[in-house]
Design an enzyme around this catalytic site. Structure first.
Site, short mmCIF file in Angstrom:
data_model
loop_
_atom_site.label_atom_id
_atom_site.label_comp_id
_atom_site.label_asym_id
_atom_site.label_seq_id
_atom_site.Cartn_x
_atom_site.Cartn_y
_atom_site.Cartn_z
CB THR A 104 -9.40 -24.44 -0.61
OG1 THR A 104 -8.96 -25.77 -0.37
CG2 THR A 104 -8.78 -23.31 -0.51
CB ALA A 137 -7.11 -19.92 -0.46
CB VAL A 138 -6.06 -15.78 3.27
CG1 VAL A 138 -6.46 -16.84 4.21
CG2 VAL A 138 -4.54 -15.72 3.35
N GLY A 184 -2.20 -13.63 -3.59
CA GLY A 184 -2.57 -12.13 -4.02
C GLY A 184 -3.25 -12.14 -5.39
CB CYS A 232 -0.96 0.06 1.32
SG CYS A 232 -1.73 -1.48 1.26
CE1 TYR A 283 -19.16 20.73 18.25
CE2 TYR A 283 -20.43 20.79 20.44
CZ TYR A 283 -19.81 21.34 19.29
OH TYR A 283 -20.15 22.71 19.03
#
Ligand code: FAD
Length: 569
Positions: free
Chosen positions: A292, A299-300, A131, A60, A446
């Site tokens: 799976t 799997a991720v 990925g 990222c 707030y």
């Protein structure tokens, strides 16, 4: 998907030695799975295979390294193989690609890139975290030098060198989604002139078109050229070292470098050749524990398909948060715990040259695609903090909710300050199956410099509750061309003169109590102001005097965005 009971974790492997958990891919999903599993189970042997030279790097952060915001490449390395070994007793093998799975023998074939040799490794449990790969369309010229995708540290290194060595001054970014826009920002930081070529008529496809308008205006104001509704046809060599991007329209865009940011595709080749089930969206199919169709293989991450909690449909969502959480869930499941992955809701944010765009849950177009019709929406444009405190910046906010129960379905927001905070609050409410009443009641921080006594989130909830209760019926903007309702603009004459909906008449709120008798009782009245607030007051007044009044939500500010998105005439 169900699996036989014998697939549950056992303390030792088939050989009687420590159970061997092999992980394919060592970044977000793979690395978090490895680290979590070690924290749960000291007895298993864990080996991570990573095709690239680094594990656990911050993909990222790559655009920001290109932009020199993150100047030192080493900052992108979140953890090294040494840290994995010393801290977690996890063996990491970089530059080692897993090339095949033999499910029967429970082995994988790995190719050691340094030694140039392949070998076979046995597993008891295999975790796939490979990925997603950037989409490279099969078009002429996409492999020319100077054409880049952004996925790895070597990619960002190559882009940086190319910019420096060629004194690049012009870039074309193909694709106006998250990664494309982050690259736009960072190339602008490097003082390059940037053109975005995007096939859709809008940037940021997850947003509804009208919500992308402030972003597109902002990009234009920042000197970014947008070529929308035009796809990539080919890339040619241009003059000297340069490139020429040729669009489907025939437009020819000279560039010193081209970034391909057309989205990503789940890396499923390994799973597919091993005969694992894929889902309807092309990702690896998994159950709620990330297992799976093979009980020994999990799997991720970007490679898998998961359930969208709002639409209930399967989806692929290439984001780091879900990948990390899924890695953790898989680790817990492998360790024998009953943890489940809840699903995703597409909460995302992107910053573009000072503007923040964030969204969570479903968009209106996503709901329509999913066949959901029983929903309503409100638009609002409040300041990010109290107006009387200097520096309040507008947030453009759209909230979608289900009718009649008020369940929150999604929200999108654009602005300079406080945008992601509001979307995070709404995202959390969605997680807890909240309704718009919960948003109206939410007790939020707030003080004048941070928010308002009625925070934008509260306001969004209150507006939506008013719609549900019938206190504030809303009109559908897209019906404007067909309606025979009288459109009443209740702004002051000067505001009206500066721009208004073509068929609107002007009756300022300040005169309404004296002049309302001029309005026809037998006609529907659609009431409009600048952002919707004065129109709400007018609507309430008119309704209580026997008129059929509706608010045009978000007022003329929303109208302008809808018009720019060609959704109203
Ligand atoms: P990855 O992190 O991509 O890791 C997969 C790894 O597996 C890769 O390193 C690959 O080399 C390796 N691999 C693949 N196949 C094999 C094989 N056969 N053998 C060995 N190794 C293999 N998400 C956000 O939420 N917010 C952001 O701001 C954001 N910005 C991003 C910016 C960029 C430029 C990019 C590229 C992505 C960004 N993402 C962002 C998305 C996020 O990085 C991904 O969703 C996340 O990294 C996915 O994790 P993963 O483990 O599934 O895959």
């Amino acid at each position: 998907m169900s699996h036989p009971a014998d697939s549950q974790a056992s303390p030792t492997g088939t050989t009687g030695a420590a159970r061997r958990v092999l992980i394919v891919g060592g970044v977000a999903g793979g690395a978090s799975c490895a680290a979590r599993l070690r924290r749960l189970d000291e007895a298993v042997a864990i080996v991570v295979f990573e095709r690239g030279p680094y594990v656990s790097f911050a993909n990222c952060g790559l655009p920001y390294h290109v932009g020199n915001v993150i100047a030192d490449e080493r900052s992108l390395l979140v953890a090294s193989p040494e840290i994995f070994r010393e801290r977690f007793n996890v063996e990491v093998q970089t530059e080692t690609e897993v090339t095949g799975i033999d499910r029967k023998a429970r082995t994988i074939t790995v190719r050691d890139g340094r030694a140039g040799r392949s070998r076979v490794e046995p597993y008891d449990v295999l975790v796939l975290a490979p990925g997603a790969a950037p989409i490279r369309p099969p078009l002429p010229g996409v492999d020319l030098p100077g054409v880049f995708a952004v996925r790895s540290i070597p990619d960002s290194r190559r882009i940086r060198s190319w910019i420096a060595e060629r004194h690049a001054s012009k870039a074309v970014v193909v694709g106006g989604g998250f990664i494309g826009l982050e690259m736009v920002e960072n190339l602008r930081h490097r003082k390059l002139a940037v053109t975005v070529l995007e096939k859709l008529p809008q940037v940021m496809p997850p947003l509804d078109p009208e919500m992308a308008v402030p972003l597109m205006e902002h990009l234009g104001a920042q000197g970014v050229e947008l070529r929308l509704g035009d796809g990539l046809a080919r890339i040619e060599r241009g003059d000297g070292d340069g490139l020429l991007v040729v669009a489907e329209s025939g437009a020819r865009l000279p560039a010193d470098l081209v970034i391909l940011a057309l989205g990503v595709r789940p890396e499923t080749a390994l799973a597919k050749y091993a005969g694992l089930d894929l889902g309807p969206r092309g990702g690896i199919a998994v159950d709620a524990q990330m297992r799976t169709s093979d009980p020994h293989i999990w799997a991720v991450g970007d490679a898998v398909e998961v359930r969208d909690v709002v639409t209930g449909q399967e989806t692929v969502l290439p984001l780091a948060g879900p990948a990390n959480r899924q890695g953790r869930v898989a680790a817990e499941a492998i360790a024998g715990r009953a943890t489940h992955f809840r699903g995703v809701q597409a909460t995302a944010v992107v910053g573009v040259l000072g503007l923040t765009v964030a969204s969570t849950g479903a968009s209106e177009k996503g709901l329509r695609r999913a066949g959901v019709t029983s929903f309503q929406k409100v638009y609002l444009h409040p300041g990010h903090h109290a107006g009387y405190y200097p520096g309040a910046r507008r947030i453009h906010l759209k909230l979608l909710f289900s009718v009649p129960d008020g369940r929150i379905l999604g929200a999108q927001a654009v602005g300079r300050e406080g945008v992601e905070k509001r979307i995070d609050v709404i995202a959390t409410a969605i997680q807890f199956h909240g309704t718009v009443r919960d948003l109206a009641e939410a007790e939020l921080c707030y003080a004048p410099q941070y928010g308002a006594a009625k925070d934008p989130v509260n306001l969004a909830g209150m507006l939506a509750v008013n719609v549900l209760t019938g206190d504030m019926p809303v009109a559908d903007w897209t019906e404007l061309p067909r309606t025979d309702a009288v459109v009443v603009d209740v702004r002051e004459p000067g505001e009206f003169a500066a721009g208004h909906i073509p068929q609107a008449i002007n009756l300022p709120l300040s005169q309404l109590r004296d002049r309302y008798g001029e309005l026809p009782k037998e006609r529907d009245l659609w009431v409009c102001c600048m952002v919707g607030q004065r129109a709400y007051y007018a609507t309430r007044f008119l309704m209580q005097h026997g008129y059929r009044a509706r608010n045009l939500p978000g007022g003329y500010t929303t109208y302008r965005a809808l018009k720019a998105a060609a959704m109203v005439p």
